[in-house]
Motif scaffolding. Structure first.
Motif, PDB file in Angstrom:
ATOM      1  N   VAL A 122     -13.729   2.222   6.237  1.00 20.01           N
ATOM      2  CA  VAL A 122     -12.746   2.937   5.405  1.00 20.01           C
ATOM      3  C   VAL A 122     -11.454   3.203   6.099  1.00 20.01           C
ATOM      4  O   VAL A 122     -11.803   3.668   7.395  1.00 20.01           O
ATOM      5  N   LYS A 123     -10.368   3.135   5.340  1.00 21.86           N
ATOM      6  CA  LYS A 123      -9.274   3.371   6.177  1.00 21.86           C
ATOM      7  C   LYS A 123      -8.294   4.243   4.981  1.00 21.86           C
ATOM      8  O   LYS A 123      -8.436   4.085   3.866  1.00 21.86           O
ATOM      9  N   ARG A 124      -7.460   5.108   5.610  1.00 25.87           N
ATOM     10  CA  ARG A 124      -6.743   5.884   4.564  1.00 25.87           C
ATOM     11  C   ARG A 124      -5.316   5.910   4.936  1.00 25.87           C
ATOM     12  O   ARG A 124      -4.980   6.063   6.271  1.00 25.87           O
ATOM     13  N   TYR A 154       0.774  -1.239  -0.045  1.00 26.42           N
ATOM     14  CA  TYR A 154      -0.086   0.021  -0.032  1.00 26.42           C
ATOM     15  C   TYR A 154       0.752   1.347   0.174  1.00 26.42           C
ATOM     16  O   TYR A 154       2.027   1.206   0.686  1.00 26.42           O
ATOM     17  N   ASP A 198      -0.639   6.936   0.997  1.00 23.29           N
ATOM     18  CA  ASP A 198      -1.752   7.591   1.145  1.00 23.29           C
ATOM     19  C   ASP A 198      -3.172   6.740   0.390  1.00 23.29           C
ATOM     20  O   ASP A 198      -3.956   7.410  -0.111  1.00 23.29           O
ATOM     21  N   ASP A 201      -6.419   4.510  -0.248  1.00 21.29           N
ATOM     22  CA  ASP A 201      -7.614   4.529   0.082  1.00 21.29           C
ATOM     23  C   ASP A 201      -8.089   2.967   0.360  1.00 21.29           C
ATOM     24  O   ASP A 201      -7.596   2.157  -0.774  1.00 21.29           O
ATOM     25  N   TRP A 202      -8.602   2.510   1.343  1.00 19.87           N
ATOM     26  CA  TRP A 202      -9.151   1.083   1.454  1.00 19.87           C
ATOM     27  C   TRP A 202     -10.480   1.210   2.023  1.00 19.87           C
ATOM     28  O   TRP A 202     -10.703   1.846   2.948  1.00 19.87           O
ATOM     29  N   VAL A 203     -11.446   0.627   1.669  1.00 22.34           N
ATOM     30  CA  VAL A 203     -12.910   0.244   1.868  1.00 22.34           C
ATOM     31  C   VAL A 203     -13.247  -1.332   1.620  1.00 22.34           C
ATOM     32  O   VAL A 203     -12.822  -1.733   0.578  1.00 22.34           O
ATOM     33  N   ARG A 220      -8.782  -2.523  -7.134  1.00 24.97           N
ATOM     34  CA  ARG A 220      -7.648  -1.982  -6.584  1.00 24.97           C
ATOM     35  C   ARG A 220      -7.022  -1.372  -7.633  1.00 24.97           C
ATOM     36  O   ARG A 220      -6.823  -1.671  -8.851  1.00 24.97           O
TER      37      ARG A 220
END
Length: 132
Positions: free
Chosen positions: A51-53, A38, A41, A43-45, A119
């Protein structure tokens, strides 16, 4: 450039390495290895709307998830089915479908589910490809 096979071989290999690291990290429940996957910065959902950033927040969340007994009961029924879409020479979308069997539910029972993911990978200045 619209086809994955049109990318330079080094890029194809780097994308493959990123995706293999991602898959192995989930299979081995090794969240720390995801630091190589990753971007800072990213973005992960997930499928449940969490939600994670950013790399650190994502890895911290997955560290907890990988320690969860309910999550750990789930096993893939086979390898993911993937497809690639080249948006630009330095940006590729990867879609994956993975069937998970036996994932536990809080309060009991199991969840048989399909895991669909999308992704975006971007080439970095050092030639690696990270999920953004």
């Amino acid at each position: 450039m619209a086809d994955f096979s049109d990318l330079p071989p080094d890029d194809q290999q780097a994308i493959g390495n990123t995706l293999l690291t991602l898959l192995a990290s989930f299979r081995n429940r090794d969240a720390e290895a995801l630091r190589a996957v990753y971007s800072d910065d990213a973005d992960w959902v997930n499928a449940f709307g969490t939600v994670k950033r950013g790399r650190d927040e994502i890895v911290d969340y997955l560290t907890g998830l990988f320690a969860d007994d309910n999550f750990n009961r789930g096993v893939p029924e086979g390898p993911p089915e993937t497809s690639f879409r080249v948006l630009a020479p330095e940006v590729v979308l990867v879609t994956a479908h993975l069937r998970i069997k036996g994932q536990g539910l809080v309060g009991g029972g199991t969840l048989e589910r399909d895991n669909f993911s999308l992704r975006a990978l971007q080439r970095q200045s050092d030639g690696t490809w990270l999920i953004v």
